[in-house]
Motif scaffolding. Structure first.
Motif, PDB file in Angstrom:
ATOM      1  N   PHE A  50       0.846  -1.190   0.000  1.00  0.00           N
ATOM      2  CA  PHE A  50       0.000   0.000   0.000  1.00  0.00           C
ATOM      3  C   PHE A  50       0.889   1.251   0.000  1.00  0.00           C
ATOM      4  O   PHE A  50       1.853   1.326   0.760  1.00  0.00           O
ATOM      5  N   GLY A  53      -2.342   4.199   1.262  1.00  0.00           N
ATOM      6  CA  GLY A  53      -3.606   3.468   1.341  1.00  0.00           C
ATOM      7  C   GLY A  53      -4.073   2.850   0.042  1.00  0.00           C
ATOM      8  O   GLY A  53      -5.108   2.180   0.012  1.00  0.00           O
ATOM      9  N   ARG A  54      -3.323   3.033  -1.021  1.00  0.00           N
ATOM     10  CA  ARG A  54      -3.723   2.476  -2.322  1.00  0.00           C
ATOM     11  C   ARG A  54      -2.806   1.297  -2.653  1.00  0.00           C
ATOM     12  O   ARG A  54      -1.582   1.400  -2.514  1.00  0.00           O
ATOM     13  N   LEU A  55      -3.424   0.191  -3.084  1.00  0.00           N
ATOM     14  CA  LEU A  55      -2.625  -0.995  -3.406  1.00  0.00           C
ATOM     15  C   LEU A  55      -1.875  -0.761  -4.718  1.00  0.00           C
ATOM     16  O   LEU A  55      -2.484  -0.418  -5.731  1.00  0.00           O
ATOM     17  N   THR A  81      -4.689  -9.049   8.912  1.00  0.00           N
ATOM     18  CA  THR A  81      -4.940 -10.073   7.895  1.00  0.00           C
ATOM     19  C   THR A  81      -5.006 -11.481   8.497  1.00  0.00           C
ATOM     20  O   THR A  81      -5.028 -12.455   7.756  1.00  0.00           O
ATOM     21  N   MET A 105      -2.803  -9.424   0.351  1.00  0.00           N
ATOM     22  CA  MET A 105      -2.922  -7.953   0.284  1.00  0.00           C
ATOM     23  C   MET A 105      -4.109  -7.557  -0.596  1.00  0.00           C
ATOM     24  O   MET A 105      -4.894  -6.671  -0.246  1.00  0.00           O
ATOM     25  N   ALA A 106      -4.253  -8.211  -1.752  1.00  0.00           N
ATOM     26  CA  ALA A 106      -5.352  -7.879  -2.665  1.00  0.00           C
ATOM     27  C   ALA A 106      -6.697  -8.222  -2.018  1.00  0.00           C
ATOM     28  O   ALA A 106      -7.666  -7.454  -2.114  1.00  0.00           O
ATOM     29  N   TYR A 108      -7.346  -8.491   1.214  1.00  0.00           N
ATOM     30  CA  TYR A 108      -7.557  -7.575   2.335  1.00  0.00           C
ATOM     31  C   TYR A 108      -8.111  -6.244   1.823  1.00  0.00           C
ATOM     32  O   TYR A 108      -9.076  -5.699   2.367  1.00  0.00           O
ATOM     33  N   ASP A 109      -7.517  -5.742   0.751  1.00  0.00           N
ATOM     34  CA  ASP A 109      -7.972  -4.479   0.173  1.00  0.00           C
ATOM     35  C   ASP A 109      -9.418  -4.609  -0.320  1.00  0.00           C
ATOM     36  O   ASP A 109     -10.248  -3.719  -0.103  1.00  0.00           O
ATOM     37  N   TYR A 110      -9.703  -5.729  -0.931  1.00  0.00           N
ATOM     38  CA  TYR A 110     -11.053  -5.973  -1.456  1.00  0.00           C
ATOM     39  C   TYR A 110     -12.076  -6.010  -0.313  1.00  0.00           C
ATOM     40  O   TYR A 110     -13.098  -5.313  -0.353  1.00  0.00           O
ATOM     41  N   ARG A 112     -11.805  -5.008   2.890  1.00  0.00           N
ATOM     42  CA  ARG A 112     -11.916  -3.809   3.747  1.00  0.00           C
ATOM     43  C   ARG A 112     -12.695  -2.704   3.039  1.00  0.00           C
ATOM     44  O   ARG A 112     -13.209  -1.785   3.661  1.00  0.00           O
ATOM     45  N   ASN A 113     -12.781  -2.801   1.709  1.00  0.00           N
ATOM     46  CA  ASN A 113     -13.570  -1.832   0.961  1.00  0.00           C
ATOM     47  C   ASN A 113     -14.987  -2.339   0.687  1.00  0.00           C
ATOM     48  O   ASN A 113     -15.658  -1.857  -0.227  1.00  0.00           O
TER      49      ASN A 113
END
Ligand code: FES
Ligand code: FES
Length: 151
Positions: A50, A53-55, A81, A105-106, A108-110, A112-113
């Motif tokens: 990140f 905050g952006r992957l 995670t 990571m991908a 988690y980002d998916y 959490r959004n």
């Protein structure tokens, strides 16, 4: 050149060559090894971190853009995670494991959004991640299984 940025919550000041990628800087000079070099061309997602905050795929992120940003790697997200990682383990979703940090990571980002637990949606969310071993099914199942839990 000298750079100052934040890495996993800590201020970092580092002298580096301007031609390096963030991935090279992290792995070679800052002892961060969760991000892997797969393709080196922004195609496989193994190097995901990140930035503010952006992957991003750190293999194609130039160090020149690092000044003042906040970089977060999987090393700093082990607690957040945990559910996902345990689900990967339950579902046998890692074989060689090379792609796994990037996938976590991908995912988690998916999640959490507010990503949906629908397997097709999860599959689409993983578009940027390549895995040579698993055929993806177990990975998708692991993420769907973890989707009801807090990220
Ligand atoms: S190593 Fe960065 S996207 Fe493949
Ligand atoms: S588990 Fe080997 S590349 Fe994905």
């Amino acid at each position: 050149m000298k750079l100052s940025f934040t890495l996993n919550g800590h201020p970092v000041e580092v002298a580096t060559e301007p031609t390096l990628s963030l991935l090279e800087l992290l792995r070679r000079h800052l002892n961060i090894t969760s991000c892997k070099e797969g393709c080196g061309e922004g195609e496989c997602g193994a190097c995901a971190v990140f930035v503010d905050g952006r992957l991003v795929n750190s293999c194609i992120y130039p160090v020149l853009s690092l000044q003042g940003v906040e970089v977060t790697t999987l090393e700093a997200l082990m607690e957040k995670t945990r559910n996902l990682r345990e689900s990967f383990e339950r579902h046998d979703a890692a074989q060689c494991g090379f792609c796994t940090p990037g996938l976590v990571m991908a995912a988690y980002d998916y999640l959490r959004n507010g990503g949906s637990p629908d397997p097709e949606a999860v599959k689409t969310a993983l578009d940027g991640n390549l895995c040579r071993c698993t055929g993806y099914q177990k990975i998708i199942e692991a993420i769907v299984d973890a989707s009801g839990e807090e990220q």
